[in-house]
Design a protein around this motif. Sequence first.
Motif, PDB file in Angstrom:
ATOM      1  N   UNK A 353       0.844  -1.193   0.000  1.00  0.00           N
ATOM      2  CA  UNK A 353       0.000   0.000   0.000  1.00  0.00           C
ATOM      3  C   UNK A 353       0.881   1.246   0.000  1.00  0.00           C
ATOM      4  N   UNK A 354       0.364   2.302  -0.612  1.00  0.00           N
ATOM      5  CA  UNK A 354       1.102   3.570  -0.637  1.00  0.00           C
ATOM      6  C   UNK A 354       0.123   4.723  -0.527  1.00  0.00           C
ATOM      7  N   UNK A 355       0.578   5.798   0.124  1.00  0.00           N
ATOM      8  CA  UNK A 355      -0.195   7.033   0.184  1.00  0.00           C
ATOM      9  C   UNK A 355       0.189   7.880  -1.014  1.00  0.00           C
ATOM     10  N   UNK A 356      -0.801   8.252  -1.826  1.00  0.00           N
ATOM     11  CA  UNK A 356      -0.571   8.983  -3.065  1.00  0.00           C
ATOM     12  C   UNK A 356      -1.237  10.351  -2.981  1.00  0.00           C
ATOM     13  N   UNK A 357      -0.498  11.389  -3.383  1.00  0.00           N
ATOM     14  CA  UNK A 357      -1.036  12.749  -3.442  1.00  0.00           C
ATOM     15  C   UNK A 357      -1.056  13.196  -4.895  1.00  0.00           C
ATOM     16  N   UNK A 358      -2.185  13.745  -5.333  1.00  0.00           N
ATOM     17  CA  UNK A 358      -2.354  14.185  -6.711  1.00  0.00           C
ATOM     18  C   UNK A 358      -2.843  15.625  -6.712  1.00  0.00           C
ATOM     19  N   UNK A 359      -2.191  16.480  -7.504  1.00  0.00           N
ATOM     20  CA  UNK A 359      -2.600  17.881  -7.585  1.00  0.00           C
ATOM     21  C   UNK A 359      -2.256  18.409  -8.965  1.00  0.00           C
ATOM     22  N   UNK A 360      -2.722  19.614  -9.257  1.00  0.00           N
ATOM     23  CA  UNK A 360      -2.411  20.234 -10.548  1.00  0.00           C
ATOM     24  C   UNK A 360      -2.566  21.737 -10.433  1.00  0.00           C
ATOM     25  N   UNK A 361      -2.463  22.408 -11.571  1.00  0.00           N
ATOM     26  CA  UNK A 361      -2.644  23.856 -11.585  1.00  0.00           C
ATOM     27  C   UNK A 361      -4.086  24.248 -11.310  1.00  0.00           C
ATOM     28  N   UNK A 362      -5.026  23.341 -11.550  1.00  0.00           N
ATOM     29  CA  UNK A 362      -6.445  23.655 -11.344  1.00  0.00           C
ATOM     30  C   UNK A 362      -7.056  22.879 -10.185  1.00  0.00           C
ATOM     31  N   UNK A 363      -6.275  22.018  -9.550  1.00  0.00           N
ATOM     32  CA  UNK A 363      -6.825  21.162  -8.500  1.00  0.00           C
ATOM     33  C   UNK A 363      -5.893  21.087  -7.304  1.00  0.00           C
ATOM     34  N   UNK A 364      -6.351  21.511  -6.116  1.00  0.00           N
ATOM     35  CA  UNK A 364      -5.562  21.289  -4.904  1.00  0.00           C
ATOM     36  C   UNK A 364      -5.399  19.792  -4.652  1.00  0.00           C
ATOM     37  N   UNK A 365      -4.560  19.453  -3.702  1.00  0.00           N
ATOM     38  CA  UNK A 365      -4.173  18.054  -3.481  1.00  0.00           C
ATOM     39  C   UNK A 365      -5.350  17.182  -3.067  1.00  0.00           C
ATOM     40  N   UNK A 366      -5.403  15.997  -3.685  1.00  0.00           N
ATOM     41  CA  UNK A 366      -6.296  14.928  -3.256  1.00  0.00           C
ATOM     42  C   UNK A 366      -5.444  13.732  -2.863  1.00  0.00           C
ATOM     43  N   UNK A 367      -5.935  12.965  -1.869  1.00  0.00           N
ATOM     44  CA  UNK A 367      -5.176  11.841  -1.334  1.00  0.00           C
ATOM     45  C   UNK A 367      -5.863  10.520  -1.667  1.00  0.00           C
ATOM     46  N   UNK A 368      -5.041   9.533  -2.061  1.00  0.00           N
ATOM     47  CA  UNK A 368      -5.522   8.211  -2.416  1.00  0.00           C
ATOM     48  C   UNK A 368      -4.646   7.162  -1.732  1.00  0.00           C
ATOM     49  N   UNK A 369      -5.205   5.955  -1.584  1.00  0.00           N
ATOM     50  CA  UNK A 369      -4.418   4.798  -1.161  1.00  0.00           C
ATOM     51  C   UNK A 369      -4.288   3.872  -2.361  1.00  0.00           C
ATOM     52  N   UNK A 370      -3.047   3.585  -2.732  1.00  0.00           N
ATOM     53  CA  UNK A 370      -2.769   2.658  -3.819  1.00  0.00           C
ATOM     54  C   UNK A 370      -2.597   1.263  -3.245  1.00  0.00           C
ATOM     55  N   UNK A 371      -3.374   0.318  -3.734  1.00  0.00           N
ATOM     56  CA  UNK A 371      -3.267  -1.088  -3.361  1.00  0.00           C
ATOM     57  C   UNK A 371      -2.632  -1.819  -4.536  1.00  0.00           C
ATOM     58  N   UNK A 372      -1.374  -2.202  -4.407  1.00  0.00           N
ATOM     59  CA  UNK A 372      -0.668  -2.822  -5.530  1.00  0.00           C
ATOM     60  C   UNK A 372      -1.045  -4.278  -5.734  1.00  0.00           C
ATOM     61  N   UNK A 373      -1.748  -4.886  -4.779  1.00  0.00           N
ATOM     62  CA  UNK A 373      -2.118  -6.294  -4.903  1.00  0.00           C
ATOM     63  C   UNK A 373      -3.429  -6.482  -5.637  1.00  0.00           C
ATOM     64  N   UNK A 375      -5.026  -4.839  -8.360  1.00  0.00           N
ATOM     65  CA  UNK A 375      -4.600  -3.500  -7.920  1.00  0.00           C
ATOM     66  C   UNK A 375      -5.772  -2.528  -7.972  1.00  0.00           C
ATOM     67  N   UNK A 376      -5.750  -1.518  -7.126  1.00  0.00           N
ATOM     68  CA  UNK A 376      -6.835  -0.543  -7.068  1.00  0.00           C
ATOM     69  C   UNK A 376      -6.320   0.740  -6.440  1.00  0.00           C
ATOM     70  N   UNK A 377      -7.056   1.786  -6.687  1.00  0.00           N
ATOM     71  CA  UNK A 377      -6.742   3.095  -6.120  1.00  0.00           C
ATOM     72  C   UNK A 377      -7.985   3.594  -5.409  1.00  0.00           C
ATOM     73  N   UNK A 378      -7.859   3.800  -4.097  1.00  0.00           N
ATOM     74  CA  UNK A 378      -9.022   4.198  -3.298  1.00  0.00           C
ATOM     75  C   UNK A 378      -8.905   5.657  -2.890  1.00  0.00           C
ATOM     76  N   UNK A 379      -9.919   6.431  -3.235  1.00  0.00           N
ATOM     77  CA  UNK A 379      -9.948   7.845  -2.839  1.00  0.00           C
ATOM     78  C   UNK A 379     -10.144   7.960  -1.335  1.00  0.00           C
TER      79      UNK A 379
END
Length: 653
Positions: A353-373, A375-379
């Motif tokens: 599992x990993x803590x993932x942060x995603x952001x851009x010029x138009x979007x402040x940071x959102x946090x997800x959990x990456x499940x590599x097994x 596999x899935x990405x949970x908001x």
Amino acid sequence: MPIDAISSKSSRTKLLNMLLTIPLLLLSMLASAYASDIPLEHFFQHAEFGDAAISPTGKYLAVTVPNDEQRSLAVLDISKPDAMSITAAFQLRGEESPVNVQWVSDERLIFSSVIQAGALEQPVGTGRIYAINADGGNRRQLFGTQAGSRVFRVMDIISLLPEEPDWILVQHWAHDRPRPIVERLNVNNARSNRVATSPLNRGFLMADQDNVVRFAMGTNDDMKPEFSWRPSEDEEWRNFSNDISDHLSPVGFDASGDFVYMRSRDNDHLGLYQIELASGEFRPLLPSEHVEVDGIKFDVTGSKILAVRYHDGIPQWHSIDDTAQEVVWLRQLEAMFEGSRVTINNWTRDGNLAMVAVSSDVAPTEFFVLDTQAPALRFLAASRPWIDPAEMQKMHPIQFTARDGVTLHGYKTLPRGYAEGSEVPFVVFVHGGPHGPRDRWGFDSFVQAFAHHGFGVLQINFRGSGGYGIGFERSGYGEWGGKMQDDITDGTQWIIEQGIAKEDAVCIAGASYGGFSTLSGIVREPDLYACAWAFVGVYDLELIKETGDIPQQVSGRRYLDRVLGTDTEVLQERSPTNHVANIKTPLFIAHGAEDMRAHVDHYHLLKERLDEAGIAYEEMLVENEGHGFYRVENNVEMMTRVLAFMKKHTSAE
């Protein structure tokens, strides 16, 4: 295997509703944005989540959350996505806020604290470190003086000790002790014992992949960097010959322990380099032509660098090992979130599992959990869920040539509803600092507020800005109100020549040094700008050497002499306060009464000179605010007035 699932963002609502039951930890959700104008509160409301870190087993998530004028810590049990719950909260005393949240075991975490004196100031570290269990038990201060003390005793975590989860390695400094000391610190009861003392004055120490302290950096009396190393903890320290650059910064050992990674700011050696300790051989790993290293990604164990980020226009990760699983997952996430900045904050111990942060010029940071097994990405959560990226405006990297041939970089943001080929009102928005900071691609509340209200925004990384190498930064020394201001003028004329900015509807604005540049712009180019807004600005170069927090320290006085010069006549000539009679541009000035960086004396002196010259202006002085306004209501009031002021003088709708 590709990621094939992203859980519904309905989990965002569940999480937020749960968190809202703790008013001391979270501010209330703001109302949804109207279809026409988004309330200004939405741009300046503090982020609800920050510094997210997943626990070693993946059961818990630690986050920082707003709490009045500071932030607090919350621990969430995320093992059951449909039934997440808060298990612990930690509200610090006084004005302290938690930062650098790290899990030291499956059930215990540590963090340090800072004080944010003003919205535009760098947070000031307190030197204190705290710990708490995931269930809220055994909360305590592990290190540092008592809250409220300003004794210069600072601590930094060197490394965690996975084989001894009750202990960590820390180093600390004191104002009256020039050499850093490393100690083992017990995270349960704060007991400590000394491990090593640096052989060099000032600087810091580093531990290798086996958590043995083997590398030291210091500075000599001429403030030049020095390095020392030892083959093992039982051997003597050896001086490390550095004939390469005065602008190297060690970032860690490689997995073998034979090499040290170095970040270089030297324009001839920009990027990431590797030095073999035994031979002193200097090898490029990921060199860069234009910009410095902006971020570093280690593997799951934290012992091997896999990639570095360069912020050349839009930030991008450049990998050393494309086959590493951490890099493979990063590339998949980047493909999934095309046009966004993806950062993997930390991994669970097993790498599943990993803590993932995603952001851009138009979007402040959102946090997800990456499940590599799976596999899935949970908001998990959004830092500012009230911001709709579809209603924000994109930042476009630009470059142009200054009058003396220097290539300059920056960003343009076009206003809401921009029609291709049209000329629109613009704001030339000058960043503060100025030496070290730079404008970056990412979500900016002021930029988006301007763009939403019909203004294009031009941001320029003028000479003296950080990020482009020490040579570019130093090219601005002694050029406040000189070549640095020429760069802003050249950028203004460039955006007009592009047929984007309406010639008689360009305003100049900025905070801190940006306020200085704003006043310099309208006294040097009285016919160029339609209006000007200066916020917490420096307006007199002699005064900045006398008042505020910078000249209170010897190092601060030396810094000011270095970047401003010592020629009194030049300082007077470059100070806008001495040339207010040139002003024809409508002017709005705003300041915090408690500002100690650009001391409020600058505001009063400018007002005095403007009044003496009979120059009209608008003003806003706010009590209990410092270098930049922290309180949402004060930013909203100021921007309401600023936008009305700018629309009035540019005929913007």
